[in-house]
Design a protein around this motif. Structure first.
Motif, PDB file in Angstrom:
ATOM      1  N   PRO A 268     -41.702  93.919 -49.370  1.00 46.51           N
ATOM      2  CA  PRO A 268     -42.679  94.671 -49.196  1.00 46.51           C
ATOM      3  C   PRO A 268     -42.255  96.103 -50.291  1.00 46.51           C
ATOM      4  O   PRO A 268     -43.697  96.963 -50.047  1.00 46.51           O
ATOM      5  CB  PRO A 268     -42.852  95.342 -47.307  1.00 46.51           C
ATOM      6  N   ASP A 269     -41.669  96.566 -50.555  1.00 41.42           N
ATOM      7  CA  ASP A 269     -41.540  97.696 -51.209  1.00 41.42           C
ATOM      8  C   ASP A 269     -41.697  97.673 -52.923  1.00 41.42           C
ATOM      9  O   ASP A 269     -41.400  97.786 -53.820  1.00 41.42           O
ATOM     10  CB  ASP A 269     -39.521  98.094 -50.601  1.00 41.42           C
ATOM     11  N   LEU A 270     -41.301  96.718 -53.290  1.00 43.20           N
ATOM     12  CA  LEU A 270     -41.665  95.695 -54.198  1.00 43.20           C
ATOM     13  C   LEU A 270     -43.280  95.753 -54.714  1.00 43.20           C
ATOM     14  O   LEU A 270     -43.626  96.007 -55.490  1.00 43.20           O
ATOM     15  CB  LEU A 270     -40.654  94.999 -55.248  1.00 43.20           C
ATOM     16  N   ASN A 271     -44.245  94.815 -53.270  1.00 41.42           N
ATOM     17  CA  ASN A 271     -45.041  94.233 -53.447  1.00 41.42           C
ATOM     18  C   ASN A 271     -45.824  95.121 -52.750  1.00 41.42           C
ATOM     19  O   ASN A 271     -45.810  94.919 -51.433  1.00 41.42           O
ATOM     20  CB  ASN A 271     -45.133  92.758 -53.655  1.00 41.42           C
ATOM     21  N   LYS A 272     -47.318  95.998 -53.371  1.00 47.31           N
ATOM     22  CA  LYS A 272     -47.805  96.414 -52.639  1.00 47.31           C
ATOM     23  C   LYS A 272     -48.811  95.650 -52.177  1.00 47.31           C
ATOM     24  O   LYS A 272     -49.933  96.376 -51.752  1.00 47.31           O
ATOM     25  CB  LYS A 272     -48.032  97.605 -53.338  1.00 47.31           C
ATOM     26  N   SER A 273     -49.107  94.313 -52.980  1.00 45.38           N
ATOM     27  CA  SER A 273     -50.871  93.797 -51.832  1.00 45.38           C
ATOM     28  C   SER A 273     -50.216  93.608 -50.518  1.00 45.38           C
ATOM     29  O   SER A 273     -49.316  94.024 -49.542  1.00 45.38           O
ATOM     30  CB  SER A 273     -50.341  92.821 -52.790  1.00 45.38           C
ATOM     31  N   PRO A 274     -51.820  93.645 -50.247  1.00 46.29           N
ATOM     32  CA  PRO A 274     -51.698  93.767 -48.640  1.00 46.29           C
ATOM     33  C   PRO A 274     -51.185  92.870 -47.700  1.00 46.29           C
ATOM     34  O   PRO A 274     -50.513  93.039 -45.839  1.00 46.29           O
ATOM     35  CB  PRO A 274     -52.873  93.755 -48.433  1.00 46.29           C
ATOM     36  N   ASP A 275     -51.028  92.005 -48.608  1.00 46.29           N
ATOM     37  CA  ASP A 275     -50.388  90.443 -47.639  1.00 46.29           C
ATOM     38  C   ASP A 275     -48.895  89.910 -47.462  1.00 46.29           C
ATOM     39  O   ASP A 275     -48.527  89.274 -47.537  1.00 46.29           O
ATOM     40  CB  ASP A 275     -51.317  89.000 -47.960  1.00 46.29           C
ATOM     41  N   ALA A 276     -48.181  91.255 -48.693  1.00 41.30           N
ATOM     42  CA  ALA A 276     -46.815  91.355 -49.221  1.00 41.30           C
ATOM     43  C   ALA A 276     -46.023  91.153 -47.886  1.00 41.30           C
ATOM     44  O   ALA A 276     -44.595  89.830 -48.305  1.00 41.30           O
ATOM     45  CB  ALA A 276     -46.879  91.668 -50.439  1.00 41.30           C
ATOM     46  N   THR A 277     -46.074  91.861 -46.595  1.00 43.19           N
ATOM     47  CA  THR A 277     -45.663  91.896 -45.568  1.00 43.19           C
ATOM     48  C   THR A 277     -45.529  90.451 -45.233  1.00 43.19           C
ATOM     49  O   THR A 277     -43.946  90.570 -44.370  1.00 43.19           O
ATOM     50  CB  THR A 277     -45.901  93.091 -44.753  1.00 43.19           C
ATOM     51  N   SER A 278     -46.925  89.739 -44.369  1.00 44.82           N
ATOM     52  CA  SER A 278     -46.919  89.151 -44.116  1.00 44.82           C
ATOM     53  C   SER A 278     -46.249  87.351 -44.512  1.00 44.82           C
ATOM     54  O   SER A 278     -45.674  86.751 -43.934  1.00 44.82           O
ATOM     55  CB  SER A 278     -48.135  87.590 -43.664  1.00 44.82           C
ATOM     56  N   ILE A 279     -46.500  87.529 -46.028  1.00 45.13           N
ATOM     57  CA  ILE A 279     -45.946  86.409 -47.267  1.00 45.13           C
ATOM     58  C   ILE A 279     -43.903  86.395 -46.997  1.00 45.13           C
ATOM     59  O   ILE A 279     -43.805  85.907 -46.699  1.00 45.13           O
ATOM     60  CB  ILE A 279     -46.156  86.686 -48.400  1.00 45.13           C
ATOM     61  N   PHE A 280     -43.915  87.587 -47.147  1.00 45.21           N
ATOM     62  CA  PHE A 280     -42.227  87.984 -47.103  1.00 45.21           C
ATOM     63  C   PHE A 280     -41.529  87.313 -45.483  1.00 45.21           C
ATOM     64  O   PHE A 280     -40.629  86.468 -45.172  1.00 45.21           O
ATOM     65  CB  PHE A 280     -42.036  89.221 -46.686  1.00 45.21           C
ATOM     66  N   GLN A 281     -42.477  88.142 -44.422  1.00 46.31           N
ATOM     67  CA  GLN A 281     -41.834  87.541 -43.399  1.00 46.31           C
ATOM     68  C   GLN A 281     -41.598  85.688 -43.005  1.00 46.31           C
ATOM     69  O   GLN A 281     -41.156  85.151 -42.615  1.00 46.31           O
ATOM     70  CB  GLN A 281     -42.715  87.561 -42.233  1.00 46.31           C
ATOM     71  N   GLN A 282     -42.864  85.230 -43.391  1.00 46.26           N
ATOM     72  CA  GLN A 282     -43.250  83.709 -43.225  1.00 46.26           C
ATOM     73  C   GLN A 282     -41.937  82.839 -44.263  1.00 46.26           C
ATOM     74  O   GLN A 282     -41.144  81.792 -44.561  1.00 46.26           O
ATOM     75  CB  GLN A 282     -44.622  83.231 -44.210  1.00 46.26           C
ATOM     76  N   ILE A 283     -41.655  83.942 -45.804  1.00 51.38           N
ATOM     77  CA  ILE A 283     -41.116  83.505 -46.633  1.00 51.38           C
ATOM     78  C   ILE A 283     -39.151  83.299 -45.170  1.00 51.38           C
ATOM     79  O   ILE A 283     -38.380  82.275 -45.968  1.00 51.38           O
ATOM     80  CB  ILE A 283     -40.893  84.287 -48.046  1.00 51.38           C
ATOM     81  N   ASN A 284     -39.051  84.525 -45.012  1.00 50.46           N
ATOM     82  CA  ASN A 284     -37.404  84.876 -44.382  1.00 50.46           C
ATOM     83  C   ASN A 284     -37.149  83.584 -43.615  1.00 50.46           C
ATOM     84  O   ASN A 284     -35.985  83.000 -42.941  1.00 50.46           O
ATOM     85  CB  ASN A 284     -37.303  86.121 -43.783  1.00 50.46           C
ATOM     86  N   GLU A 285     -39.295  83.208 -42.548  1.00 53.52           N
ATOM     87  CA  GLU A 285     -38.626  81.940 -41.760  1.00 53.52           C
ATOM     88  C   GLU A 285     -38.466  81.330 -41.987  1.00 53.52           C
ATOM     89  O   GLU A 285     -37.770  80.342 -41.806  1.00 53.52           O
ATOM     90  CB  GLU A 285     -39.981  82.028 -40.674  1.00 53.52           C
ATOM     91  N   ALA A 286     -39.308  80.491 -43.366  1.00 48.17           N
ATOM     92  CA  ALA A 286     -38.543  79.518 -43.540  1.00 48.17           C
ATOM     93  C   ALA A 286     -37.146  78.905 -44.711  1.00 48.17           C
ATOM     94  O   ALA A 286     -37.480  77.862 -43.861  1.00 48.17           O
ATOM     95  CB  ALA A 286     -39.722  79.072 -45.405  1.00 48.17           C
ATOM     96  N   TYR A 287     -36.667  80.103 -45.046  1.00 49.71           N
ATOM     97  CA  TYR A 287     -35.534  79.880 -44.956  1.00 49.71           C
ATOM     98  C   TYR A 287     -34.803  79.996 -44.703  1.00 49.71           C
ATOM     99  O   TYR A 287     -33.383  79.664 -44.253  1.00 49.71           O
ATOM    100  CB  TYR A 287     -35.268  81.124 -45.889  1.00 49.71           C
ATOM    101  N   GLU A 288     -34.910  80.688 -43.189  1.00 50.36           N
ATOM    102  CA  GLU A 288     -33.544  80.515 -42.090  1.00 50.36           C
ATOM    103  C   GLU A 288     -34.425  78.212 -41.379  1.00 50.36           C
ATOM    104  O   GLU A 288     -32.952  78.578 -41.090  1.00 50.36           O
ATOM    105  CB  GLU A 288     -34.420  81.263 -40.781  1.00 50.36           C
ATOM    106  N   PHE A 289     -35.084  78.477 -41.011  1.00 52.43           N
ATOM    107  CA  PHE A 289     -35.493  77.074 -40.794  1.00 52.43           C
ATOM    108  C   PHE A 289     -34.928  75.894 -41.731  1.00 52.43           C
ATOM    109  O   PHE A 289     -34.091  74.756 -41.365  1.00 52.43           O
ATOM    110  CB  PHE A 289     -37.587  76.914 -40.743  1.00 52.43           C
ATOM    111  N   LEU A 290     -34.605  76.063 -42.906  1.00 52.41           N
ATOM    112  CA  LEU A 290     -34.293  75.142 -44.042  1.00 52.41           C
ATOM    113  C   LEU A 290     -32.586  75.337 -43.873  1.00 52.41           C
ATOM    114  O   LEU A 290     -31.615  75.796 -44.924  1.00 52.41           O
ATOM    115  CB  LEU A 290     -34.740  75.548 -45.214  1.00 52.41           C
ATOM    116  N   SER A 291     -31.612  75.468 -43.025  1.00 53.49           N
ATOM    117  CA  SER A 291     -30.074  75.698 -42.865  1.00 53.49           C
ATOM    118  C   SER A 291     -29.349  74.603 -43.636  1.00 53.49           C
ATOM    119  O   SER A 291     -30.131  73.282 -43.381  1.00 53.49           O
ATOM    120  CB  SER A 291     -30.413  75.875 -41.183  1.00 53.49           C
ATOM    121  N   ASP A 292     -28.063  74.821 -43.105  1.00 54.63           N
ATOM    122  CA  ASP A 292     -27.933  73.221 -43.876  1.00 54.63           C
ATOM    123  C   ASP A 292     -27.690  72.135 -42.232  1.00 54.63           C
ATOM    124  O   ASP A 292     -27.831  71.026 -42.772  1.00 54.63           O
ATOM    125  CB  ASP A 292     -25.848  73.482 -43.485  1.00 54.63           C
TER     126      ASP A 292
END
Length: 259
Positions: free
Chosen positions: A225-249
């Motif tokens: 969100p600090d770099l991408n000013k599009s309205p849905d950036a925060t939502s997508i950033f959160q989804q990316i974090n959740e996906a990364y959390e799920f793809l654990s070892d």
């Protein structure tokens, strides 16, 4: 001279306490209003969904045009949509201001009263300390979510395997026990969630942890969100974090074993 320093220190300490109390009240008030407005908005959406096509047809017809043409109605709707978002951001900003300002004043007051050294020399260092504290809080929250998620999947797989074993051994089931329930196979749901997480990060389903980590860093930087000013950036950033959390070892190994 020491007396004057102590007096000045106590004045600074009292000012810091007063600022802390005032900001706490303002933060609590805004949080309460945000929660109230959000609950009304959710209730309104639920009401529309219950009405279904009939309400949509009314809003799309002359009646809807008459309502939405009214500036008071438009401003009211805009308030219920925008205020929860801006209110939440404003609360975060107030918490940031409260920390750096009061910690700065408390440190200076303690120095004047008892001669205790400052934690930080410049005001900017308090800002960095707050950011580090927030990053640590988010890291702990991420770890907590991951642990809960893993426990949930472990429980579901364990219940499924126990149910399968009991079926194979032809036990007579008591409907009052857990073995009487028809557990759903979690493998397909897990597989779908895993593959959707891979799709979100843009990695193949057989990607290893290094490919996943590299893709996550690239995506996180793109949608931060600090770099991408599009309205849905925060939502997508959160989804990316959740996906990364799920793809654990552990989940990589589990997916490999069930696909």
């Amino acid at each position: 001279m020491d007396i004057f320093k102590r007096i000045l220190g106590r004045i600074l300490f009292a000012i810091a306490q007063l600022i802390s109390v005032i900001l706490d009240i303002v933060i609590k008030l805004i949080e309460t209003i945000v929660t109230f407005v959000r609950s009304i908005a959710i209730g309104f959406v639920a009401l529309i969904s219950m009405g279904g096509c009939l309400i949509l047809m009314l809003l799309a017809g002359p009646f809807g045009i008459l309502i939405f043409a009214n500036p008071v109605v438009l401003l009211t709707l805009l308030f219920f949509v925008v205020f929860p978002i801006l209110g939440t951001k404003f609360v975060s900003y107030l918490k940031y201001i409260k920390y750096i300002l009061t910690e700065f004043l408390f440190d200076r007051a303690n120095y004047l009263i008892d001669g205790i050294s400052y934690r930080f020399q410049s005001f900017d260092e308090y800002k960095y300390a707050y950011k580090r504290m927030e990053e640590e809080r988010k890291r702990r929250e991420q770890q907590r979510r991951y642990a809960e998620q893993q426990r949930e999947w472990e429980d579901r797989f364990r219940q499924w395997y126990e149910y399968q074993n009991s079926q194979r051994e032809n036990y007579s089931y008591d409907k009052q026990t857990n073995y009487g329930y028809n557990y759903a196979n979690p493998n397909m749901e897990f597989k779908n969630k895993y593959e959707k997480s891979c799709d979100l990060l843009g990695v193949p389903y057989n990607a290893d942890k290094y490919q996943i980590k590299l893709a996550y860093r690239k995506k996180a930087k793109e949608y931060h969100p600090d770099l991408n000013k599009s309205p849905d950036a925060t939502s997508i950033f959160q989804q990316i974090n959740e996906a990364y959390e799920f793809l654990s070892d552990e989940n990589i190994e589990r997916y490999t074993s069930i696909r």
